[in-house]
Design a protein around this motif. Sequence first.
Motif, PDB file in Angstrom:
ATOM      1  N   GLY A 161       0.827  -1.209   0.000  1.00 44.24           N
ATOM      2  CA  GLY A 161       0.000   0.000   0.000  1.00 44.24           C
ATOM      3  C   GLY A 161       0.851   1.245   0.000  1.00 44.24           C
ATOM      4  N   ALA A 162       1.969   1.200  -0.745  1.00 43.75           N
ATOM      5  CA  ALA A 162       2.976   2.265  -0.681  1.00 43.75           C
ATOM      6  C   ALA A 162       2.727   3.413  -1.642  1.00 43.75           C
ATOM      7  CB  ALA A 162       4.361   1.675  -0.951  1.00 43.75           C
ATOM      8  N   SER A 163       1.593   3.410  -2.335  1.00 40.88           N
ATOM      9  CA  SER A 163       1.363   4.441  -3.353  1.00 40.88           C
ATOM     10  C   SER A 163       0.885   5.758  -2.767  1.00 40.88           C
ATOM     11  CB  SER A 163       0.350   3.941  -4.390  1.00 40.88           C
ATOM     12  OG  SER A 163      -0.879   3.613  -3.767  1.00 40.88           O
ATOM     13  N   SER A 164       0.473   5.770  -1.488  1.00 41.45           N
ATOM     14  CA  SER A 164      -0.016   7.019  -0.889  1.00 41.45           C
ATOM     15  C   SER A 164      -0.092   6.849   0.622  1.00 41.45           C
ATOM     16  CB  SER A 164      -1.407   7.384  -1.436  1.00 41.45           C
ATOM     17  OG  SER A 164      -2.368   6.408  -1.050  1.00 41.45           O
ATOM     18  N   GLY A 165      -0.444   7.927   1.302  1.00 44.58           N
ATOM     19  CA  GLY A 165      -0.769   7.885   2.716  1.00 44.58           C
ATOM     20  C   GLY A 165       0.314   7.302   3.610  1.00 44.58           C
ATOM     21  N   ILE A 166      -0.114   6.449   4.539  1.00 46.32           N
ATOM     22  CA  ILE A 166       0.796   5.873   5.523  1.00 46.32           C
ATOM     23  C   ILE A 166       1.888   5.046   4.849  1.00 46.32           C
ATOM     24  CG2 ILE A 166       0.954   4.204   7.413  1.00 46.32           C
ATOM     25  CD1 ILE A 166      -1.884   5.145   8.254  1.00 46.32           C
ATOM     26  N   GLY A 167       1.533   4.293   3.811  1.00 43.26           N
ATOM     27  CA  GLY A 167       2.523   3.472   3.134  1.00 43.26           C
ATOM     28  C   GLY A 167       3.623   4.297   2.492  1.00 43.26           C
ATOM     29  N   ALA A 168       3.240   5.345   1.766  1.00 37.31           N
ATOM     30  CA  ALA A 168       4.236   6.208   1.118  1.00 37.31           C
ATOM     31  C   ALA A 168       5.091   6.910   2.165  1.00 37.31           C
ATOM     32  CB  ALA A 168       3.550   7.220   0.213  1.00 37.31           C
ATOM     33  N   ALA A 169       4.471   7.393   3.244  1.00 37.59           N
ATOM     34  CA  ALA A 169       5.209   8.075   4.300  1.00 37.59           C
ATOM     35  C   ALA A 169       6.183   7.116   4.981  1.00 37.59           C
ATOM     36  CB  ALA A 169       4.237   8.666   5.316  1.00 37.59           C
ATOM     37  N   THR A 170       5.773   5.869   5.179  1.00 42.59           N
ATOM     38  CA  THR A 170       6.652   4.873   5.796  1.00 42.59           C
ATOM     39  C   THR A 170       7.838   4.573   4.894  1.00 42.59           C
ATOM     40  OG1 THR A 170       4.793   3.906   7.001  1.00 42.59           O
ATOM     41  CG2 THR A 170       6.760   2.545   6.739  1.00 42.59           C
ATOM     42  N   ALA A 171       7.582   4.469   3.596  1.00 43.16           N
ATOM     43  CA  ALA A 171       8.671   4.224   2.653  1.00 43.16           C
ATOM     44  C   ALA A 171       9.677   5.369   2.685  1.00 43.16           C
ATOM     45  CB  ALA A 171       8.103   4.057   1.248  1.00 43.16           C
ATOM     46  N   ARG A 172       9.193   6.599   2.705  1.00 41.17           N
ATOM     47  CA  ARG A 172      10.100   7.760   2.762  1.00 41.17           C
ATOM     48  C   ARG A 172      10.908   7.753   4.052  1.00 41.17           C
ATOM     49  NH1 ARG A 172       5.341  10.557   0.972  1.00 41.17           N
ATOM     50  NH2 ARG A 172       5.439  11.057  -1.252  1.00 41.17           N
ATOM     51  N   ALA A 173      10.233   7.485   5.164  1.00 43.65           N
ATOM     52  CA  ALA A 173      10.912   7.505   6.459  1.00 43.65           C
ATOM     53  C   ALA A 173      11.954   6.402   6.552  1.00 43.65           C
ATOM     54  CB  ALA A 173       9.886   7.369   7.586  1.00 43.65           C
ATOM     55  N   ALA A 174      11.618   5.217   6.056  1.00 40.90           N
ATOM     56  CA  ALA A 174      12.571   4.111   6.095  1.00 40.90           C
ATOM     57  C   ALA A 174      13.782   4.399   5.218  1.00 40.90           C
ATOM     58  CB  ALA A 174      11.891   2.817   5.652  1.00 40.90           C
ATOM     59  N   SER A 175      13.542   4.960   4.041  1.00 42.88           N
ATOM     60  CA  SER A 175      14.636   5.311   3.140  1.00 42.88           C
ATOM     61  C   SER A 175      15.528   6.374   3.769  1.00 42.88           C
ATOM     62  CB  SER A 175      14.075   5.817   1.806  1.00 42.88           C
ATOM     63  OG  SER A 175      15.119   6.189   0.929  1.00 42.88           O
ATOM     64  N   ALA A 176      14.921   7.373   4.395  1.00 46.60           N
ATOM     65  CA  ALA A 176      15.694   8.434   5.048  1.00 46.60           C
ATOM     66  C   ALA A 176      16.536   7.891   6.190  1.00 46.60           C
ATOM     67  CB  ALA A 176      14.756   9.518   5.562  1.00 46.60           C
ATOM     68  N   ALA A 177      16.068   6.785   6.797  1.00 45.60           N
ATOM     69  CA  ALA A 177      16.801   6.155   7.899  1.00 45.60           C
ATOM     70  C   ALA A 177      17.867   5.185   7.417  1.00 45.60           C
ATOM     71  CB  ALA A 177      15.825   5.437   8.824  1.00 45.60           C
ATOM     72  N   GLY A 178      18.002   5.052   6.094  1.00 45.57           N
ATOM     73  CA  GLY A 178      19.067   4.225   5.544  1.00 45.57           C
ATOM     74  C   GLY A 178      18.662   2.850   5.077  1.00 45.57           C
ATOM     75  N   ALA A 179      17.358   2.606   4.952  1.00 42.69           N
ATOM     76  CA  ALA A 179      16.889   1.311   4.475  1.00 42.69           C
ATOM     77  C   ALA A 179      16.797   1.289   2.957  1.00 42.69           C
ATOM     78  CB  ALA A 179      15.521   0.992   5.071  1.00 42.69           C
TER      79      ALA A 179
END
Length: 245
Positions: free
Chosen positions: A12-30
């Motif tokens: 569910g990464a195309s918007s909302g919580i999923g997209a925000a989680t993907a951004r946050a994880a990437s920013a944290a080095g994932a």
Amino acid sequence: MKIEGSVVIVTGASSGIGAATARAASAAGARVVLAARREDRVRELAGQLEGAIAVRCDVTDVLQVTALVQAAIEAFGRIDILVNNAGQGLQAEMEAISLDDFRGVLELNLVAPLAMMQAVLPIMRRRGAGAIVNVSSGTTFADVPGTGGYVASKIALERLSAIARNELEGSGITVSTMIPFATRTEFLSSIRAGRADAEAMTAGAAFDEPERVAEAILELVESGEPQLDLVPAAYGGTNRGGEPR
């Protein structure tokens, strides 16, 4: 489990919580695997995140789930974290719930997360480590008329998560449940049925931003705790204002 250096699948990464989680994880080095039915959106987001890949996936289709996991393995060699975020709402009083709508919501909100867990667990078991977060809903804290079908799917997901956690004790794999409160996403516009009723019920409510939920999800991954909620104490949750607990 540490976020930095990990491989994370977010459904569910195309918007909302999923997209925000993907951004946050990437920013944290994932390194992030973005999964959603809306391929154009996840491809656009993947282009903004270093090392991320996008995979079109309808998580209710087991063949597509298998292809998603295979794509992650081919790209990164392992899967460390799964965030089961894909879901859909349903608003209708008990006597008016379409059985087809109810089956559809159960398939997406409950059966699909199980399919995703079954797909990644053998990989995590081989490494002796992993973290799974299943995203539920603060509506499970109340008995609000019209939410029965949706709440049933999410309560079942919470119990499935808790039992899976116990079954996996000692394996190095944690299963946790994230319980957001009302969040500013496309949830209401994509509700399976009863959109007008849902919008009326939430009119005037204070909504969290998806970024706040994303931060809480990553906190839950790192802590390995069984559950974290953003539900205000006035509604029976642990959030007493300010930061999530």
